[in-house]
Design an enzyme around this catalytic site. Structure first.
Site, short mmCIF file in Angstrom:
data_model
loop_
_atom_site.label_atom_id
_atom_site.label_comp_id
_atom_site.label_asym_id
_atom_site.label_seq_id
_atom_site.Cartn_x
_atom_site.Cartn_y
_atom_site.Cartn_z
N ASP A 14 0.88 -1.16 0.00
CA ASP A 14 0.00 0.00 0.00
C ASP A 14 0.91 1.21 0.00
O ASP A 14 2.13 1.07 0.12
CB ASP A 14 -0.93 0.00 1.23
N HIS A 51 -3.75 2.68 -4.79
CA HIS A 51 -2.99 2.47 -3.54
C HIS A 51 -1.56 2.04 -3.86
O HIS A 51 -1.05 1.10 -3.27
CB HIS A 51 -3.68 1.41 -2.66
N TRP A 95 -7.12 -2.73 9.38
CA TRP A 95 -6.34 -1.67 8.73
C TRP A 95 -5.59 -0.94 9.84
O TRP A 95 -6.18 -0.61 10.88
CB TRP A 95 -7.27 -0.71 7.99
N THR A 96 -4.32 -0.64 9.61
CA THR A 96 -3.49 -0.31 10.77
C THR A 96 -2.97 1.13 10.81
O THR A 96 -1.97 1.40 11.46
CB THR A 96 -2.31 -1.29 10.84
N TYR A 111 -14.94 -4.15 10.41
CA TYR A 111 -13.72 -3.34 10.35
C TYR A 111 -13.22 -3.15 11.78
O TYR A 111 -13.74 -2.33 12.53
CB TYR A 111 -13.99 -2.01 9.64
N PHE A 112 -12.21 -3.93 12.14
CA PHE A 112 -11.74 -3.89 13.52
C PHE A 112 -10.79 -2.72 13.76
O PHE A 112 -10.18 -2.63 14.82
CB PHE A 112 -11.08 -5.22 13.89
N TRP A 165 -16.57 -4.90 0.99
CA TRP A 165 -16.24 -4.10 2.16
C TRP A 165 -17.12 -2.87 2.31
O TRP A 165 -17.26 -2.33 3.40
CB TRP A 165 -14.77 -3.66 2.10
N GLU A 175 -10.71 1.81 -4.37
CA GLU A 175 -10.44 3.24 -4.22
C GLU A 175 -9.38 3.75 -5.18
O GLU A 175 -8.46 4.47 -4.80
CB GLU A 175 -10.01 3.53 -2.77
C1 ACM Z 1 -11.02 -0.76 1.69
O1 ACM Z 1 -11.33 -0.57 2.87
N1 ACM Z 1 -10.69 0.26 0.91
C2 ACM Z 1 -11.01 -2.07 1.11
#
Ligand code: ACM
Length: 755
Positions: A197, A274, A471-472, A421-422, A396, A330
């Site tokens: 990413d 990304h 996602w961090t 989504y944690f 998602w 995105e």
């Molecule tokens: C995403 O949250 N853009 C997959």
């Protein structure tokens, strides 16, 4: 089916141990995910100092996992040659036969005084039985002791996943192994490894060394600092370089480590968006030829496809998974419209939309993966403009996008950001470490059903399962990853495994209590259940009464409350059941442990006011996205609570401007209106609230204005009441309330309260 076990039919070997030890106090287990079928018996098995261990040939490999048992010592695994020669004691992994009536994905676990017998047809199912034994070791008060029982079990979904973003922050392999250990104990079978990413490329690619010599390193260790300070990469070796990458050898080892525990690793290589970190080192692959400009690869450039195929070729050599995830979400396509090469490509293809270009790129990569015997997974966006027919969609955006993908005949993995989504908050943002936004508490995860409502029965097979995404951006440490993942991942484990018919929040929450023992033993920095009290007021229009419910995340009683506005103390009434109130009241509540208050005091008003049910005219309309209960919302006696969900928060994108008609002159002492500030929903507070009165509905006189003293456009989620109290009682037939929207934001309000 199960034979009853007498507690007295003890094997001689274990007899002295059993006599010396207390009996099996409760003979119950608290497995998560909950097995389809559990039968508890009396007595049980204690692992002797060296436990005999035998397995049929197909299970010799998975048998090795039992050596991970924290409290039992196993002797070498003896090979069982036939059903006639199954040893009488110890642990035995038995090949199922037709008369066992087990499906290929099921296992049966029988514990009695002779030991443990696990029966299955195939190794993956046997593995799940072994993982059950391991989980019991960590969750029982004494892990060496197993109560007698029969379990029959199999998964609801074939895909049970967790995702981890190692681009926004890089974590060492040792942590990934711990993460996989935990996944296995909860019977997840897929680890989705988000390897690339904009914030860093994390996998060694031999053909393109700059990806790990530069794109894996940046100016700041914390994503947030990097994001707000230039977003620049550095060469490895520079003093400030921060980041890291996994060598192919490390990735291969992790693949093998996970496979041993029944977990497949699916790598994700993001394209065509990304990709800032790639374009920074290979600018010729971007439309502008300049680094940092745009996040998307140039689709008109053949070099792009050469690069992507080269990378995927090395990726496939490391990862044997059937699926390869290529991202696709995105995409910033702003460059494509002006890029000469992209426009030429569009002409060649005869497509007249940018979506067509994205579709072309995805289809081309899909063909390449197929030619190599693999299958493509992409995020929802690969459907925009049409995805390749057999592409698997990872959904998602929301539940509806997953529904649409499945209805269109795609296989779908559900990861909706509304439930899974944690990285979203799990508790009150005011007291939680900074997160990306949103609010997904444990119970919301538990309540999720991966089969979208409205999906035709013949399409349900397309829902392969579900996955929690981590996602961090706001998780600079492994401690923070653990904190955000657990226990929400444990709730998801049950969602994707257990039969939905037997699912029950209270029962789950009770079982979860024993799993804190597991998390503590494995040194997991999990989110502790909050002591904060939630007050929910439910107005009953028929009886004109309020029912007040008080909840916490605690499993034990401990909430004390008052209804007279005073602060609760240990001696205040203990909450045991919902409170019925026939008069307006202020509720204050807090949680106590051993007489000490351990959480904040929560306050809420239970109003029964005089405008309930009266006529209302909206001079400004509510926004279609937040209709709440439409015309009845603001005078129905119901409050919205602390969150946008719940159907009582009505949204306005202009000012709020409404008029109440009492249909006769009414005595008025106060007018109050609540607003919810929730930055995640772009909802902010009004600049000011004005109340006006009229007797004819035409000429209004200003009765009072209250301004918002604090910042209107920042801060955390909060409900704020704007109240105008009249020292001298007023009289009016019409009451108009105007709230100014000063930030082009959303104004969310739930009720106009008039006394
Ligand atoms: C995403 O949250 N853009 C997959």
């Amino acid at each position: 089916m199960a034979r009853k076990v007498s507690p007295y039919s003890l094997g001689l070997l274990v007899l002295p141990l059993l006599l010396a030890a207390p009996a099996y106090a409760q003979n119950q287990v608290s497995l998560i995910p909950k097995p389809n079928h559990v039968e508890m018996h009396e007595g049980g098995y204690i692992f002797p100092s060296a436990t005999p261990f035998a397995a049929f040939e197909p299970f010799m490999e998975v048998a090795a996992l039992l050596y991970d048992h924290p409290f039992a010592q196993f002797t070498a695994v003896e090979r069982i040659k036939s059903h006639k020669r199954i040893p009488a004691t110890g642990v035995r992994l038995v090949q199922a036969r037709a008369e066992d009536r087990l499906t290929n994905d099921a296992y049966r676990l029988v514990v009695d005084t002779s030991g443990i017998v696990i029966t299955a047809h195939q190794a993956p199912a046997m593995l799940n039985g072994i993982l059950t034994v391991l989980q019991l070791a960590y969750t029982q008060p004494d892990g060496r002791r197993l109560p007698a029982m029969v379990i029959e079990d199999k998964p609801r979904f074939g895909y049970r996943g967790l995702h981890l973003d190692v681009s926004r922050h890089f974590y060492p392999v040792s942590f990934l192994e711990k993460f996989i250990d935990l996944m296995a104990l909860y019977k997840f079978n897929t680890f989705h490894w988000h390897l690339t990413d904009g914030a860093g490329w994390r996998l060694q690619i031999n053909k393109y060394p700059a990806l790990t010599q530069r794109s894996a390193w940046r100016t700041h260790p914390a994503w947030k600092d990097w994001w707000h300070n230039g977003r620049r990469y550095l060469d490895m070796g520079e003093p400030n370089a921060s980041g890291g990458y996994y060598t192919q050898a490390e990735a291969r080892q992790l693949v093998a480590y996970a496979a041993r525990k029944g977990i497949t690793i699916i790598p994700e290589i993001e394209m065509p968006g990304h990709s800032e970190e790639v374009l920074a080192v290979y600018p010729e692959l971007s439309c502008t030829g300049r680094p940092y400009q745009h996040s998307a690869f140039c689709i008109g450039n053949e070099k792009t496809f050469t690069f992507l195929k080269d990378v995927l070729t090395e990726v496939m050599a490391v990862f044997p998974s059937k699926y390869i995830h290529i991202g696709g979400d995105e995409v910033d396509t702003t460059s494509w419209g002006t890029c000469a090469k992209c426009r030429t490509r569009m002409e060649q293809l005869g497509v007249d939309s940018i979506a067509g270009l994205q579709n072309y790129a995805v289809a081309r990569i899909d063909s390449f993966l197929q030619a190599n015997g693999r299958r493509l997974i992409g995020w929802d966006e690969i459907l925009d403009g049409g995805a390749p027919k057999d592409a698997t969609v990872m959904s998602w955006r929301n539940v509806e996008s997953g529904l649409a993908a499945a209805n269109a005949g795609h296989d779908v993995i559900m990861t909706p950001n509304s439930h899974l989504y944690f990285d979203h908050y799990q508790g009150n943002p005011r007291t939680e470490p900074e997160a990306i936004g949103g609010y997904i508490p444990l119970q919301a995860v538990y309540g999720y059903n991966p089969i979208p409502a409205g999906l035709a029965a013949d399409k349900a097979k397309h829902i392969l399962g579900a996955q929690g995404n981590i996602w961090t951006e706001y998780m600079p440490t492994t401690d923070q990853v653990e904190y955000m993942a657990f226990p929400r991942a444990i709730a998801l484990a049950e969602v994707v495994w257990s039969d939905p018919v037997g699912r029950d929040w209270d029962d789950f929450n009770k079982r979860l209590q024993t799993h804190y023992r597991l998390l503590q033993q494995l040194d997991v920095n999990y989110y502790r259940p909050s002591y904060a009290v939630d007050i929910h007021v439910d107005f009953n229009p028929d009886t004109l009464t309020n029912t007040v419910s008080l909840t916490t995340e605690q499993n034990e009683l401990g909430i004390h409350y008052t209804t007279d506005g005073s602060d609760p103390v240990a001696g205040s009434t203990l909450y045991t059941k919902p409170i019925e109130l026939a008069v307006p009241a202020t509720i204050k509540a807090a949680y106590f442990v051993d007489s000490a208050r351990v959480g904040g005091i929560a306050t809420a008003k239970a109003d029964i006011h005089k405008a309930i049910g009266k006529n209302i005219v909206y001079q400004t309309a509510w926004d279609a996205s937040y209709p709440a209960q439409k015309d009845s919302t603001l005078l129905n006696g119901q409050k919205g609570g602390e969150h946008t969900g719940g159907g009582q928060w009505q949204g306005f994108v202009n000012n709020v401007d409404i008029t109440i008609d009492f249909q006769r002159r009414e005595a008025i002492n106060s007018v109050a209106i609540d607003f919810l500030r929730d930055p995640a929903a772009n909802a902010y507070l009004p600049g000011e609230v004005t109340v006006l009165f009229s007797d004819n509905g035409k000429n209004f006189r200003e009765a009072g204005t209250v301004t918002n003293g604090a910042a209107t456009d920042s801060g955390f989620r909060e409900v704020k009441t704007f109240s105008i109290d009249f020292d001298v009682q007023q009289t009016a037939r019409y009451v108009r309330v105007v709230a100014t929207n000063v930030h082009n934001a959303l104004l969310l309000t739930d009720e106009v309260v008039v006394y």
